[in-house]
Scaffold this active site. Sequence first.
Site, PDB file in Angstrom:
ATOM      1  N   HIS A   1      -2.283 -42.528  -5.792  1.00  0.00           N
ATOM      2  CA  HIS A   1      -2.441 -43.756  -5.011  1.00  0.00           C
ATOM      3  C   HIS A   1      -1.115 -44.154  -4.362  1.00  0.00           C
ATOM      4  O   HIS A   1      -1.073 -44.476  -3.171  1.00  0.00           O
ATOM      5  CB  HIS A   1      -2.937 -44.895  -5.903  1.00  0.00           C
TER       6      HIS A   1
ATOM      7  N   HIS B   1      -0.646 -47.059 -13.486  1.00  0.00           N
ATOM      8  CA  HIS B   1       0.320 -45.995 -13.749  1.00  0.00           C
ATOM      9  C   HIS B   1       1.600 -46.525 -14.393  1.00  0.00           C
ATOM     10  O   HIS B   1       1.931 -47.699 -14.313  1.00  0.00           O
ATOM     11  CB  HIS B   1       0.671 -45.238 -12.465  1.00  0.00           C
TER      12      HIS B   1
END
Length: 216
Positions: free
Chosen positions: A88, A183
Amino acid sequence: KIGWFWTLLMACPFLWFTSFTLHCGDRNKIFKYHLPRIAIATFCWFFWTKLFNVIENNYGRCHVKLYDTKRSCLKSGNFWHSFDISGHTFILIYSSLVLIEEARTIIGWDNIKEYLRMEDHNRKTRDNSPSSNPLRVLSDNDISTLKALYEKYTPIIRLLFIGITCLQILWDIMLVCTMIYYHRMVEKVVSGVIAILTWYITYHSWFAAKTLLPVK
């Protein structure tokens, strides 16, 4: 997963109309000098995102030793631990940088109208004095074509630029959300560095050198 599609949806038409106008309708120059940049950027996006998946799938482990693949681990309701480089973060940063590069043509776009007016005046008055007008090297036919294409496509180009701006804002918002909620920091830093290096090596080293592809 379709983030790159939205980037191409805005970048490709903008690139086509601006290049088609600036090259006075010469499609061969667009295919030779401009569209390959998008093709290379698409290859870079595909290569890195696939590599991130390979690293995550092959160099991780399930917290239940019974499962040795990510698919079987997740399917059983367990957790897969690995170094998950943030795809992403990569696509949001890389897409933004590509959009910025390809949209640079809008800088000075309105000046073309003034250049056309000045060149038209010089040719009608047969003024042969030295001129800094970048259109002075064009033939009369190219000048006519450029004028017609500029008037025809400028409204479309401006509309596409507004679309690029809106998409850029959306990518920035999504990047902030990714930074906050998804993340680990090291995974986001690594993917961000890869995105920036890929952009720099292609647009500011390879393309700028004009060894194979000019930037504009």
